[in-house]
Write an enzyme that holds these catalytic residues in place. Sequence first.
Site, mmCIF file in Angstrom:
data_model
loop_
_atom_site.group_PDB
_atom_site.id
_atom_site.type_symbol
_atom_site.label_atom_id
_atom_site.label_comp_id
_atom_site.label_asym_id
_atom_site.label_seq_id
_atom_site.Cartn_x
_atom_site.Cartn_y
_atom_site.Cartn_z
ATOM 1 N N CYS A 29 -0.515 4.081 2.192
ATOM 2 C CA CYS A 29 -0.268 3.849 3.629
ATOM 3 C C CYS A 29 1.174 4.156 3.996
ATOM 4 C CB CYS A 29 -0.555 2.389 3.999
ATOM 5 S SG CYS A 29 -2.113 1.738 3.390
ATOM 6 N N ASP A 30 2.115 3.704 3.163
ATOM 7 C CA ASP A 30 3.510 3.647 3.598
ATOM 8 C C ASP A 30 4.480 4.508 2.800
ATOM 9 O OD1 ASP A 30 2.768 1.799 5.562
ATOM 10 O OD2 ASP A 30 2.975 0.122 4.177
ATOM 11 N N CYS B 9 0.837 -1.210 0.000
ATOM 12 C CA CYS B 9 0.000 0.000 0.000
ATOM 13 C C CYS B 9 0.864 1.250 0.000
ATOM 14 C CB CYS B 9 -0.930 -0.008 1.217
ATOM 15 S SG CYS B 9 -2.011 1.435 1.288
#
Length: 315
Positions: A142-143, A139
């Site tokens: 997300c990261d 992701c």
Amino acid sequence: MDKNQTEKVNLLIIGSGPAGYTAAIYAARANLKPVLYQGIQPGGQLTITTDVENYPGFPDGIQGPELMVHFEKQAQRMGADIRYGLATKVDLSARPYKVWIDEEKIIEAESIIISTGASAKWLNIESEQRLNGYGVSACAVCDGFFFRGKDVAIVGAGDTAAEEALYLSKLCTNVHMLIRRDEMRASKVMQDRVKNTPNIKIYWNSETDEILGEKTVEAVRIKNNQSGEKVEVPIKGFFVAIGHTPNSDIFKGVIDMDEAGYIKTIPGSSKTNVEGVFAAGDVQDKIYRQAVTAAGSGCMAALDAERYLSEKGIH
């Protein structure tokens, strides 16, 4: 089957990520006495992530597994009945609906919230699993933040991979994009954007031979599947964007789904095509796939279930 292996409940929640636990919190507060079965991965995808910095309310960030422990404890404190177990079969032909748990026990439920999530597709190489959460991610949204000003690689050729590569290009110094064939599956407009982004380098006919690094990602060894030539590229982050699989198999043929298996819900609600059955989180969301959106849809599902049970005179 022994009769005492059948149990009647008002609301059964299947799955225990942010959507399932949020549904349990709201349903328990509404005195629906929800029963939640955690499934094969209690806590969902967040339990295989490390730092979570984009979930509201945690200014210093929080570890994914710790966040899900908070979710679970809050649901329990509200009175939700949380259990280990996997839903293995359903019969939604008549109310109360029947759900088999671990192929042994039958739950007869007046309403059901499906929050079984989705699973990221992986390359299934040893180093990918070993370094998952230590530079390997599925992701970018997300990261990606953790790799600002660094070089990263991304694997994938569809619209999601193109979107994530473009997202990473705004944060990272260079994005090395590995594409297995000599063309992309992404839409023409997304392909053009990727090709016109100067810090995205595309490797055609290329596969991941190995992700290098002992404790964190240090490089990727790329193999050209035409020439056999291998090259090592120093990177700090490795993103896999080859798709997700919604965990919806037991509902096939009963609940309406799209071609990929994502459950269809009536827009603006969590309602499925089966009365009294609701869906929340990544099992019905192939666009956003964030913890906060899953939690929001879990809230919607609990409110929809409460209204449904109230209209039926059950609650």
